[in-house]
Every structure is written in structure tokens, then in C-alpha cells.
Design an enzyme around this catalytic site. Structure first.
Site, mmCIF file in Angstrom:
data_model
loop_
_atom_site.group_PDB
_atom_site.id
_atom_site.type_symbol
_atom_site.label_atom_id
_atom_site.label_comp_id
_atom_site.label_asym_id
_atom_site.label_seq_id
_atom_site.Cartn_x
_atom_site.Cartn_y
_atom_site.Cartn_z
ATOM 1 N N ARG A 15 18.171 -4.996 -0.519
ATOM 2 C CA ARG A 15 17.725 -5.676 0.702
ATOM 3 C C ARG A 15 18.811 -6.557 1.303
ATOM 4 O O ARG A 15 18.542 -7.641 1.819
ATOM 5 C CB ARG A 15 16.454 -6.505 0.416
ATOM 6 C CG ARG A 15 15.223 -5.639 0.231
ATOM 7 C CD ARG A 15 13.980 -6.486 0.091
ATOM 8 N NE ARG A 15 14.038 -7.291 -1.114
ATOM 9 C CZ ARG A 15 13.304 -8.386 -1.326
ATOM 10 N NH1 ARG A 15 12.462 -8.787 -0.411
ATOM 11 N NH2 ARG A 15 13.409 -9.047 -2.459
ATOM 12 N N ASP A 615 -12.836 -6.602 1.860
ATOM 13 C CA ASP A 615 -11.927 -6.500 3.008
ATOM 14 C C ASP A 615 -11.469 -5.066 3.230
ATOM 15 O O ASP A 615 -11.015 -4.413 2.294
ATOM 16 C CB ASP A 615 -10.673 -7.353 2.751
ATOM 17 C CG ASP A 615 -10.961 -8.853 2.845
ATOM 18 O OD1 ASP A 615 -11.764 -9.231 3.705
ATOM 19 O OD2 ASP A 615 -10.366 -9.613 2.057
ATOM 20 N N HIS A 657 -14.295 -7.385 6.257
ATOM 21 C CA HIS A 657 -13.417 -7.986 7.259
ATOM 22 C C HIS A 657 -12.395 -6.948 7.708
ATOM 23 O O HIS A 657 -11.877 -6.186 6.906
ATOM 24 C CB HIS A 657 -12.691 -9.200 6.685
ATOM 25 C CG HIS A 657 -11.544 -9.640 7.542
ATOM 26 N ND1 HIS A 657 -11.741 -10.271 8.746
ATOM 27 C CD2 HIS A 657 -10.208 -9.497 7.399
ATOM 28 C CE1 HIS A 657 -10.568 -10.508 9.298
ATOM 29 N NE2 HIS A 657 -9.614 -10.039 8.505
ATOM 30 N N HIS A 710 -2.853 -16.334 13.958
ATOM 31 C CA HIS A 710 -1.443 -15.932 13.930
ATOM 32 C C HIS A 710 -0.533 -16.938 14.594
ATOM 33 O O HIS A 710 0.672 -16.790 14.584
ATOM 34 C CB HIS A 710 -1.287 -14.552 14.573
ATOM 35 C CG HIS A 710 -2.144 -13.535 13.889
ATOM 36 N ND1 HIS A 710 -3.437 -13.285 14.283
ATOM 37 C CD2 HIS A 710 -1.936 -12.764 12.809
ATOM 38 C CE1 HIS A 710 -3.965 -12.385 13.475
ATOM 39 N NE2 HIS A 710 -3.079 -12.058 12.576
HETATM 40 N N1 GLN Z 1 -9.288 -12.024 2.420
HETATM 41 C C1 GLN Z 1 -7.993 -11.809 2.933
HETATM 42 C C2 GLN Z 1 -7.381 -13.137 3.329
HETATM 43 O O1 GLN Z 1 -8.104 -14.006 3.727
HETATM 44 C C3 GLN Z 1 -7.998 -10.894 4.148
HETATM 45 C C4 GLN Z 1 -6.618 -10.604 4.661
HETATM 46 C C5 GLN Z 1 -6.530 -9.583 5.773
HETATM 47 O O2 GLN Z 1 -7.463 -9.342 6.467
HETATM 48 N N2 GLN Z 1 -5.399 -8.978 5.984
HETATM 49 O O3 GLN Z 1 -6.183 -13.311 3.280
HETATM 50 ZN ZN ZN Z 2 -7.581 -9.921 8.704
#
Ligand code: GLN
Ligand code: ZN
Length: 770
Positions: A15, A615, A657, A710
């Protein structure tokens, strides 16, 4: 027969490019130092390929950030906002990184160009931006410089690689209404012609034009564009050997078009689409002069090649076409696999037994070269030995006890539709869950992780290095978890999480606890720019030797009377973000993981956890490139999720999620998951997304992210109230949850704390309003 390569990893085997770029961005090294690192990597790559026996070595596959961005700079597709950095005397590298990463300096505040996934890989490219009056001009010398550099290094003529003009346009985006980016072709082609003219003058004989969009569903107009483009190029460059490369899928409905394009050689991805060779050999392609480049070595996965099988394939082509019309190559650029298995020094992650089944980029070059020799020198003893060793390794792999777990197989084979069912239908489950959980309207929660502070990371890294005992490591996590629980209680969240302080990565954490997964030390693959990922390697039947999350979840629950949500990664996401076995369908591997997660759900429930989140942020990423294959994928992907979730009884609430707000075209499948609650990332456009759910009359509960995690920006109470009110106009209030739009692990505590306090307050306000 010619051995060639489509592209080689450019991050450096350790890297080096990542480190150098990040240091350059932090102004810790000079531009010359960064360029020197780039030059060294390129030279190493060229010589490595040549020494391995590759005759046609690619150049211009190197990039400081992304090959599509390189193309944009080459043809001068520089969005207007970057003009202040694009004068003739300005420094190209500054402009280049500004386009990739944005620029906030000298009174300028320029937003980076958009980034998106490269086909169905985990690589991300910078999306070209086009306007109606878009002009193109040759503004970068990169390709010419690298061509000369490569020729000097190699002593022979390299093969420059370019993204073909049609794919280049198709991969971009119109930034204004009322025009079609393909209409820009007439303006773009003269620049490509200038490039080819110069390359030819420099002595190039082969040029590789990548047109991966031939792997997609195309409209008639798009197909037409391919035909026009390549006829035009051919007319102007009758001497140049054009190699047209598409990969990641069959040419499919574009096959007729592809074989008729007037190029010197056509590349086939025979790993993704093994049937394609015979399809072609049955047409009158055989009587043309066009060569075939056979992509027999998998450029997307890390398993050794079955040399005997590849040899048979190659021989079929040689019999039909003759040796001089056959080239041998990896299926696609080796950008998508780690650099070199020989950098795996320790034998812990990858044991010698597993290692003999693996080939990284460096080893794949040997495979390509060996295949050429196997056909050219069938009597050669040395090559024969390589073949024998290869067959031994494959046999060892097939029968290894590490891979085969009869109990897991039996369980997979016995799976029925019934195993993918919760007990009762959603309406009944919802009543039971509401009765049990007694949550207010608009319940507040988070997505799972809390900030991974330096202290959290240090705890993990010092433990891994042996500088901290298991006891010390776990004690730290207990303290962090308790603090997180207390803090969540204090600010008044309704459903708590334990914070994921014991996890470095949502896939790696589970992979390390499941049998059938291996981990490399240095198996990095570029994801975008300087960001690299190190995917786990799923090599065997997946089995859960012991509970994986129960201890931490139960501990967190023991600290509070509020419900704590259990936190699992779903089977599709674990599959998508790993290197997967190539000796069984992806579906089977996914369902094996699903069974392991199912058992974890059962155990979490037994431990008193009343809500469990599974998730699946990568569900959408797994979609095949062609629509016709979507249903087959979605069927097993949805089934896998349901198998995992079916471990829960009706009164246990299953959450899921997902990231990225593009659900319109798969909303049926999202609904088929039948999760009791789905939380979704909506930062891009909340209303648009909710519309999709509303139009479909999505029946289950939803938590549309009310703020974008973000960015460090703290959202106000009012703006979240407004979003929630909007949500109530399209979805029933009793189905709505209040949460951020993703996990908070990349954030810092100061903004997280303020944002979540505001979020709780917003929920309270809305409760009073409805
Ligand atoms: N449970 C994970 C978190 O909170 C979900 C992360 C994701 O959706 N990429 O980090
Ligand atoms: Zn997410």
C-alpha cells in the site's frame, strides 16, 4: 499465442501509494516524492509482469486515484467549477485531486465529483460530469508519458489501456436537462483519435480499449453508438491492433454487436461467462480474422485456476481459430484482487493448507504464463510439474476437512420455505411487540455503532499486538459500553444499543468468529482513491462454533431497564464484502451464513434481547448487472435474510438497516424481507425515498434517517421535526421511528452528542404535534 494482462493493482504491494498520497494530501511529502512513489510502483509492476512471462504488458493502468478520472482529465472533461485550478500553468495534480476529493483553499470551496460503484465490484470510480455544450480537448500527457516510461523499462512495446469512448460517456452523468450524453460522441471522438494518433507515432502496436458497458443491458441507440464508433476508429487506424475488452458479464444480447465490431481482438470474461466461447465458435466469427482474448484466470477472486480445465478451454479455441488468433489473460483487470500471496508471512490467518488454494495478482500472472506454455510446450517437464502440483492442490481443496462440514451441508439441503417464515404475519407480530415493548409513538434509536475514538482503536490494536491482556481489553470495552448506555439513558433515547466498541468492522468481526473464514495480513484491494479494504476469505462451509454477540448484548442489557437492540450483520452483506468460494453457488454460501445468524438470533432472544437488528447495507450491491438476472438473485438474497430472521419469535422485533436511498426498483424485495422495522439512509433525498415506500404502501415499520451522519454538521431540532412531519404525510405515524441514517462510528462524540439530543427533542415535539 500471446500472454497478456488487462491491468495490475496500483496501490503497491504494501500500500505504498496509499501512504504516499495521504502524506501528500497532509503536505508531509512533496509532489516529487509522490510522483517518485508512483514511478516506482509502475516500474515494479511492469517488470514483475514481464518476468512472469506476460508478453503484452499493460500501461496507463496506473492511476493516482481512479482510471475514469484519468480519462476525464485526458479528454479535458473538467467541470466548470474547477476552472480556477485548470489554467495552462496550473499544477495538474492539484486539479486532479481537487476533482477527486474537493478543494477548500485559497478562498475556493469546490465540491468533489460524485463517486459510484464500478459495475458489481467494490471499486468506486469518479463519475464524469457532462453539460450540453460540453467541449473536449486533449489536456493530459499521462498516457504518452507512461507509454514511453514502460517501453524504456521493459525494452519492448507495452499495450496502453484506455476506457473506450462509448463506455466513458455511458459511465458519466448529464449535469443539465435536455440532452443525452451519447450525443457528445462526435465531439469526444476527435480527442480519442488524437490520442491514438500520438500513441501510434510513439510506436504503439496494440491498444486496449475497455468497454465494460457491453456487459449491461443496452438500448438500440447505445448499440448503434458502439458500431459507429468502432467503424470510425478502424477506418482511421487500420494499422493499430485494437483489443476491445468487456468483462464482469456475458456479452449476452450484445454478443452479435461485439463480434461484428471491426477490432483486432475481442476479450471474453470466461470466468463469469464460460459458455460464451462456444457461442462464438458456432458463428461465422470463426471465418473472420479477429483474435479472441480468453479471460480464463479469475481477476475477481483469489482461488487458484484449474489449469487443466483452462487448458481444455484454450485448446477448443486453438482448434477452431489457430494459435495466432488466441490470447490468454485474466478475466478482467487484476485491480480487484490483492497484490501478492508471498507477502503473507505469518501462517496464522492463512495456513499453508489454505494458501496452496490461493492466487493473488502476482500468482495469477504465473497462471496465465503457464497456460500459454501448457499449450505451446505440452512436453515440457517443468510445466508438467506445475500442472501436476496444481491438480494436487485442487484435489486437496475438494476433499479437505477444513472445507467440508457434512452437518452444515445437511442442514442447508434440508432448508424449506418454512424455515424462511416468522410465526405470525406482521400485523399480529406488531401487536405483540407493541404490547411487550411499550414504546412511545415515534420511538428513538440509533443504528448501532458509536464513535470509534482513538482510545477504542488503541484498545483493539494494543490487544492484537499482545501489549494488552484479554482482561484489560474486555474491561475497557465494558467501561465504554456502560458509559454509552448511561449516556443514552440520560438523553432519553427509547431503544438503546451497546455501541459496537468490540468491532473493528461489521463483516470482519463476524468472519473472525465463524468457521470457514480466513484472513490475510496484507490482502488489500483498492476501494477508492487511497482507501483499501481487506475482504475476509470464505473458504469452507460456514459454521458458528459459539455465540458471537450474546455476551456483549446481554451485558449491555443487564445495565438498563430500557430495551437494548441486538446487532448483527446480515448474510448478504457478509457474503458481498468477502471473497467467496468458487466451488459452490453464492446462494449456498449465503444460506450457510444465514443459518449461523439464525442461531445467533435464537441465542440473543434466549438471553433476553427483545429487539434484534440484522444489517443488510449491501443487499442492493449484490444485484446482477443485467435485469434478467435480478429475480434469481433477489430470491435467494431475500430468503437468506428471512432464514436469519426466522430465529426470532413473534414478540421479538426484528430490525434491518440499509444504506443508500435507491429502493424504487427493488421495493418489493425490501418488503419481502418482512423485517418488523427497517431503518434507511435517506440523506440524499428523504422525500423521494419515502415516496417509494408510500406508493408501494409498505406495511411494516420504518425509520427514515432524519439526519446525515456522513457530515459533522449538527442538525437542528426544527429541520428534523419538519422531516418527521413530512414523513407522517405519506406513512402512518404508528409505523415511524426516529433515528440517524447510519451508524456513528466515523463521527466524533461532540457532534454526535449534540445531534442525538436534538433528535430526541425533535421526536418529543412531533409526538405533541400529532
Ligand atoms: N450497525 C452498523 C453500524 O452502526 C451498520 C453500519 C452500516 O450500515 N454500514 O455501524
Ligand atoms: Zn448504514
Amino acid at each position: 499465442m500471446i500472454a497478456h494482462n488487462l491491468g495490475y493493482p496500483r496501490i503497491g504491494s504494501h500500500r505504498e501509494l496509499k501512504r504516499a498520497s495521504e502524506q501528500f494530501w497532509a503536505q508531509k511529502i512533496t509532489r516529487q516524492q509522490l510522483e517518485e512513489t508512483g514511478r516506482r510502483i509502475r516500474q515494479d509492476n511492469w517488470l514483475t509482469q514481464q518476468q512472469a512471462g506476460i508478453t503484452l504488458v499493460p500501461c496507463n493502468d496506473f492511476s493516482f486515484y481512479d482510471q475514469v478520472l484519468d480519462m476525464s482529465l485526458t479528454v479535458g472533461a473538467i467541470p466548470e467549477r474547477f476552472r480556477p485550478l485548470a489554467g495552462p500553468d496550473d499544477d495538474r495534480l492539484t486539479l486532479y485531486f481537487a476533482m477527486a476529493r474537493g478543494y477548500q483553499q485559497n478562498g475556493l470551496d469546490l465540491k468533489a465529483m460524485e463517486m459510484t460503484k464500478w459495475f458489481d465490484t467494490n471499486y468506486h470510480y469518479i463519475v464524469p460530469e457532462f453539460t450540453a455544450n460540453q467541449a473536449f480537448e486533449l489536456v493530459s500527457d499521462k498516457i504518452f508519458t507512461e507509454f514511453d516510461e514502460a517501453r524504456q523499462t521493459l525494452g519492448v512495446t507495452p499495450k496502453p489501456v484506455l476506457i473506450g469512448p462509448v463506455s466513458y460517456l455511458l459511465l458519466g452523468k448529464e449535469k443539465e436537462a435536455d440532452f443525452d450524453r451519447l450525443d457528445l460522441l462526435d465531439r469526444l471522438l476527435p480527442v480519442y483519435e488524437q490520442v491514438l494518433t500520438r500513441l501510434q507515432a510513439q510506436g504503439a502496436d496494440w491498444v486496449q480499449l475497455d468497454e465494460p458497458c457491453l456487459s449491461l443491458d443496452l438500448t438500440d441507440q447505445q448499440r448503434e453508438a458502439f458500431a459507429t464508433t468502432y467503424n470510425r476508429i478502424r477506418r482511421q487506424f487500420p494499422q493499430l491492433n485494437l483489443l476491445l475488452a468487456s468483462y464482469f458479464e456475458c456479452y449476452g444480447a450484445n454478443l452479435n454487436l461485439a463480434v461484428q465490431l471491426p477490432v483486432h481482438a475481442l476479450h471474453l470474461d470466461l470466468v463469469r461467462c464460460p459458455s460464451q466461447l462456444d457461442d462464438i465458435l458456432q458463428t461465422d466469427f470463426v471465418s473472420t480474422k479477429t483474435c479472441l482474448s480468453l479471460g480464463v484466470v479469475d481477476g475477481r477472486n483469489i482461488w487458484i485456476n484449474d489449469l487443466e480445465r483452462s487448458r481444455t478451454t484454450i485448446q477448443r479455441a486453438v482448434v477452431a481459430l489457430g494459435q495466432e488468433r488466441v490470447l490468454i489473460a485474466p478475466s478482467c483487470s487484476l485491480l480487484h484482487v490483492p497484490c501478492d500471496l508471498n507477502s503473507e508471512m505469518r501462517n496464522e490467518g492463512l495456513t499453508p493448507e489454505i494458501k496452496q488454494w490461493l492466487a493473488f495478482a502476482r500468482q495469477k500472472l504465473d497462471e496465465v504464463a503457464t497456460l500459454v506454455r501448457l499449450v505451446n510446450e505440452p512436453e515440457n517437464e517443468q510445466v508438467g510439474n506445475v500442472l501436476a502440483k496444481n491438480q494436487d492442490a485442487l484435489n486437496a481443496r475438494r476433499s479437505s476437512a477444513l472445507i467440508n462440514r457434512p452437518a452444515v451441508r445437511a442442514r442447508l439441503n434440508a432448508l424449506t420455505e418454512q424455515d424462511a417464515q416468522r410465526g405470525a404475519a406482521f400485523a399480529e407480530r406488531q401487536a405483540l411487540q407493541h404490547e411487550r415493548l411499550q414504546l412511545p409513538l415515534f420511538p428513538t434509536t440509533t443504528i448501532g455503532s458509536f464513535p470509534q475514538t482513538d482510545a477504542v482503536r488503541t484498545n483493539r490494536s494494543t490487544y492484537k499486538k499482545g501489549e494488552r491482556t484479554l482482561d484489560q481489553y474486555e474491561k475497557f470495552i465494558r467501561v465504554e459500553t456502560e458509559q454509552a448506555i448511561r449516556w443514552q439513558e440520560e438523553i432519553g433515547l427509547d431503544v438503546l444499543v451497546h455501541g459496537e466498541f468490540e468491532r473493528n468492522d461489521m463483516v470482519e468481526y463476524f468472519g473472525e468468529l465463524l468457521d470457514g473464514f480466513a484472513f490475510s495480513d496484507n490482502g488489500w484491494v483498492q476501494s477508492y482513491g487511497s482507501r483499501c479494504v481487506k475482504p475476509p476469505i470464505i473458504y469452507g462451509d460456514v459454521h458458528r462454533p459459539a455465540p458471537m454477540t450474546v455476551r456483549w448484548s446481554a451485558y449491555a442489557q443487564s445495565l438498563t431497564d430500557k430495551p437494548v437492540k441486538g446487532m448483527l450483520t446480515g448474510p448478504v452483506t457478509i457474503l458481498q464484502w468477502s471473497f467467496v468460494r468458487d466451488d459452490q453457488p453464492r446462494r449456498d454460501t449465503c444460506l450457510q451464513i444465514a443459518l449461523a445468524i439464525h442461531d445467533e438470533v435464537v441465542d440473543l432472544e434466549k438471553a433476553g434481547i427483545q429487539l434484534i437488528q440484522i444489517d443488510e447495507p449491501a443487499l442492493r450491491e449484490g444485484l446482477p448487472l443485467r435485469r434478467e438476472n435480478w429475480d434469481a438473485y433477489l430470491n435467494w438474497a431475500v430468503m437468506a435474510f428471512r432464514v436469519a430472521a426466522s430465529g426470532a419469535q413473534d414478540h421479538t422485533q426484528i430490525h434491518t438497516h440499509m444504506c443508500y436511498a435507491e429502493f424504487n426498483d427493488i421495493i418489493h424485495s425490501i418488503a419481502d424481507l418482512d423485517a418488523d422495522v427497517i431503518t434507511i439512509e435517506t440523506s440524499r433525498s428523504q422525500m423521494e425515498l419515502l415516496d417509494a415506500f408510500a406508493r408501494f404502501a409498505y406495511p411494516n415499520e420504518i425509520g427514515p434517517g432524519v439526519y446525515d451522519i456522513h457530515s459533522p454538521r449538527v442538525p437542528t431540532v426544527d429541520e428534523m421535526v419538519e422531516l418527521l412531519q413530512q414523513a407522517t404525510t405519506v406513512l402512518p405515524a404508528r409505523n415511524l421511528w426516529v433515528n440517524p441514517d447510519c451508524g456513528l462510528k466515523t463521527r466524533r462524540w461532540p457532534e454526535t452528542s449534540l445531534a442525538l439530543k436534538n433528535m430526541v427533542q425533535a421526536a418529543q415535539t412531533v409526538r405533541e404535534l400529532v
